[in-house]
Design an enzyme around this catalytic site. Structure first.
Site, PDB file in Angstrom:
ATOM      1  N   GLU A  76       0.808  -1.216   0.000  1.00  0.00           N
ATOM      2  CA  GLU A  76       0.000   0.000   0.000  1.00  0.00           C
ATOM      3  C   GLU A  76       0.843   1.269   0.000  1.00  0.00           C
ATOM      4  O   GLU A  76       0.515   2.238  -0.678  1.00  0.00           O
ATOM      5  CB  GLU A  76      -0.917  -0.013   1.234  1.00  0.00           C
ATOM      6  CG  GLU A  76      -1.999   1.046   1.200  1.00  0.00           C
ATOM      7  CD  GLU A  76      -2.940   0.934   2.395  1.00  0.00           C
ATOM      8  OE1 GLU A  76      -3.730   1.862   2.586  1.00  0.00           O
ATOM      9  OE2 GLU A  76      -2.871  -0.079   3.127  1.00  0.00           O
ATOM     10  N   ASP A  77       1.959   1.275   0.768  1.00  0.00           N
ATOM     11  CA  ASP A  77       2.724   2.518   0.981  1.00  0.00           C
ATOM     12  C   ASP A  77       4.039   2.587   0.219  1.00  0.00           C
ATOM     13  O   ASP A  77       4.681   3.642   0.175  1.00  0.00           O
ATOM     14  CB  ASP A  77       3.023   2.695   2.478  1.00  0.00           C
ATOM     15  CG  ASP A  77       1.754   2.870   3.300  1.00  0.00           C
ATOM     16  OD1 ASP A  77       0.728   3.238   2.707  1.00  0.00           O
ATOM     17  OD2 ASP A  77       1.790   2.631   4.515  1.00  0.00           O
TER      18      ASP A  77
END
Length: 703
Positions: A76-77
């Site tokens: 996600e990051d």
């Protein structure tokens, strides 16, 4: 590597050196991927996945889960793909990380479809692999512990999500310790002032009770020692959140205040065997007087989440009410850790009831997922399961059925089996015939009476409480509606074609189905029946000659025949109550079905220019059925008039659905009957018979 050293010590206590080494490699990968990223507090981002992994390591979770916990934010990051993770750490770890990454921000109370869909994804991820949600719970727990660095409004929003979603899920999985901490942190962040007031009140009430608590612990311990029962006694204070929740409960119309909360202090007695639990209970009741109605045996009848313990409330010294829980060491571990105790207790013959119950619940989630129409309906159904306050009921054979508080015999029937619920027609509660809508109470014996061919009643939706009952009833109604829609769609399409569908080549039907991107032709027929697709468009695809002007004119003159067996797709207008023999017209309803009106009905007279809303219809020859109509009888106000008229109607084999009496001037009454007749001739014969009474002034059909 200083961050990993503390975690490494935890891991070495229960994992193989080779497993610890692989987890260390995933730490290095995550640290490098998050390099330069900071949390809101200013700490390096890698501190978060390490803290999450420590929470899971304290539960002795397996190597794959711990690796996924360290990597749970890299997709996600960071610029890391699932394939990269699969190549380096294996498919299972990659699937867990991807599963956690999909669980984006959730707002439980929001009605937006996207947010409900996120919640649905979370539940489905849990069904696929329980460890995904365990990682998510640990992730939320650490976020709550470090919430102070966020803005107050963001703190309150996250706290609300925690109390309304994550804490109930932890509770449903039997993870009491995590649930308690999530609730306490959420309460302090969402209602800081209320939390402070409750804590101050507890401090004031505490006074010299520390000595009393210590004294009670010693008294219980000494009594058990004298009876040679091996047990460990501990005292505790109730948490501010649980005190606050009890204060919110009403007793009648009275809101409870702090002084009304009886069991602010509690005790726990841990022993080695189940037999000792009951021996200890006997000693407790000899030592202090038990409070009537406050004993619960969750060992014989465990809670839905697998929790087992004996609960009793006693009147202690100085009138102090004390709550005592008695359980075995294994039960205590299960109560604290729920499904996570599976990893703590891998050896021996211990059966993790929490895990068994969680698996059962997840099987129910799969059934809900199949039967619910959309995410909003799914979230509404699951909410019932997340906030259970159980009642325990018995079948005539003595089996125990657990249901939420407020459950009805219909919920009980569906809890036994879907087929039992679908064919339920009546019930007996404790041997007496009872209404299907009646609320069931703890300990009752319920017998369900079924009949072949019986079907669920849509009216049940107004009182059932369980998601299984609600979902199955809705599923039945949707299927019933679909069947009606397919039948009506077939007839509308055949009307547009001018020939039977059976005469159309199957290869043409398959080609059209593929062109319109449907899986089967029934879907197209259902859309036509629901008014979502025009029959003439599909007819043209099947036979291009359909759209000629001559064909259109022929079709418009051929009315759709009404058989009276169309089911839910044909509705008979309540404003004019058309019956066979009346000239009729069909209008398209907002829900996609058809409403039949009499041609002289005022509600359609002014809309005849809206050709798209009208369908030419006529009654089928020799139509069979019963049709509702309103009959008005003006009579002289005499004794026994109503009885005579109703008796005549009933003797004629006519069902009376409703009666209304309108007193006119004191000398006459207007009787309005809602009755079911076969056709106009049947109604005319009935009117003729009623007119023979000398007290009847006028008989008419309401128009």
């Amino acid at each position: 590597m200083y961050l990993f050293s503390g975690l490494k010590q935890q891991l070495q206590s229960y994992l193989e050196p080779s497993q610890v080494k692989e987890i260390e490699e995933s730490y290095v990968f995550a640290r490098d991927a998050h390099d330069g990223q900071l949390r809101s507090s200013g700490d390096p981002y890698i501190t978060h996945p390490v803290a999450v992994t420590k929470i899971l390591a304290s539960l002795h979770l397996d190597q794959q889960t711990l690796m996924a916990a360290l990597l749970h934010d890299v997709i996600e990051d960071c610029e890391v793909t699932r394939d990269e993770l699969a190549e380096k750490f294996g498919d299972r770890v990659a699937e867990l990380v991807e599963g956690v990454s999909k669980l984006t921000q959730i707002k439980f109370r929001s009605r937006e479809e996207a947010q409900a869909e996120n919640f649905r994804k979370m539940m489905m991820a849990m069904v696929e692999d329980l460890r995904v949600v365990l990682i998510k719970l640990a992730d939320r727990l650490h976020n709550m512990r470090t919430l102070g660095s966020l803005r107050p409004d963001k703190q309150r929003r996250i706290a609300q999500e925690t109390i309304e979603i994550y804490a109930p899920i932890a509770n449903r999985l039997g993870m009491y310790a995590i649930r308690m901490e999530l609730e306490e942190l959420g309460f302090a962040a969402k209602y800081p002032m209320r939390c402070r007031v409750v804590r101050d009140s507890v401090k004031k009430a505490r006074g010299n009770r520390k000595e009393i608590i210590s004294s009670i612990c010693d008294n219980i311990q000494n009594r058990l020692d004298s009876e040679h029962i091996d047990a460990e006694v501990s005292g505790r204070e109730k948490s501010p959140f649980s005190i606050y929740q009890k204060m919110l409960e009403k007793v009648g119309e009275k809101v409870r205040v702090f002084n009304d909360i009886m069991d602010v202090y509690g005790f726990r007695v841990i022993t080695d065997t189940e037999d000792n639990c009951y021996r200890i209970l006997g000693q407790l009741h000899n030592l202090y007087r038990p409070v009537p109605g406050r004993f619960k045996d969750y060992i014989a009848i465990p809670k839905t989440n697998g929790y087992q313990s004996l609960h009793t409330t006693l009147r202690g010294p100085h009138g102090l009410h004390i709550e005592v829980q008695v359980r075995t060491t294994v039960m205590d571990q299960m109560a604290e850790n729920g499904v996570a105790a599976h990893w703590l207790y891998k050896s021996g013959n211990n059966i993790n009831r929490a895990e068994i119950r969680a698996r059962e619940w997840m099987r129910n989630l799969l059934e809900l997922q199949k039967n619910t129409g959309d995410s909003l309906e799914f979230i509404e159904s699951v909410k019932v399961d997340l906030f259970p306050d159980e009642v325990y009921l018995f079948t005539p054979n003595g089996n125990i059925i657990e249901l939420p508080k407020g459950a009805t015999p219909v919920d009980f029937a569906y809890a036994i089996h879907t087929d039992v619920g679908n064919s339920c027609i009546a019930c007996k509660v404790d041997g007496k015939i009872s209404a299907l809508s009646s609320e069931l109470s703890n300990g009752q014996t319920v017998e369900i009476i079924t009949a072949p061919g019986a079907k669920p009643n849509p009216g049940w939706l107004s009182f059932v409480t369980t998601s299984k009952a609600r979902t199955n009833i809705r599923h039945f109604i949707k299927n019933l509606r679909r069947d009606d829609a397919i039948n009506l769609g077939r007839r509308l399409l055949e009307k547009a074609l001018g020939v039977s569908l059976d005469t159309i080549d199957q290869s043409i039907i398959k080609r059209v189905t593929t062109e319109i991107r449907h899986t089967n032709f029934d879907d197209i027929l259902a859309e036509i029946g629901l008014g979502q697709t025009a029959s003439v468009i599909i007819a043209h695809r099947l036979d291009p000659k359909v759209e000629t002007a001559e064909k259109k004119h022929e079709d418009s003159d051929r009315p759709l025949a009404i058989k009276g067996t169309e089911g839910m797709m044909i509705e008979y207008a309540k404003c004019c109550h058309p019956i066979p023999g009346d000239p009729i017209v069909g209008t398209v309803s907002n829900s996609g079905g058809f409403i039949l009106h009499r041609q002289d009905c005022n509600n359609v007279a002014n809309h005849r220019d809206q050709l798209d809303k009208f369908v030419p219809v006529q009654w089928e020859k020799d139509i069979v059925g019963e049709f509702r109509v309103e009959l008005r009888v003006e009579v002289v106000n005499q004794h026994g008039v109503l009885a005579k008229v109703t008796s005549l109607i009933a003797d004629d084999g006519v069902n009376i659905a409703n009666i209304e009496i309108d007193p006119r001037d004191g000398t006459t009454n207007l009787l309005s009957f809602l009755i079911d007749v076969k056709h106009r001739l049947h109604l005319a014969n009935l009117i003729r018979k009623i007119r023979l009474y000398d007290f009847v002034i006028k008989v008419s059909r309401h128009r």
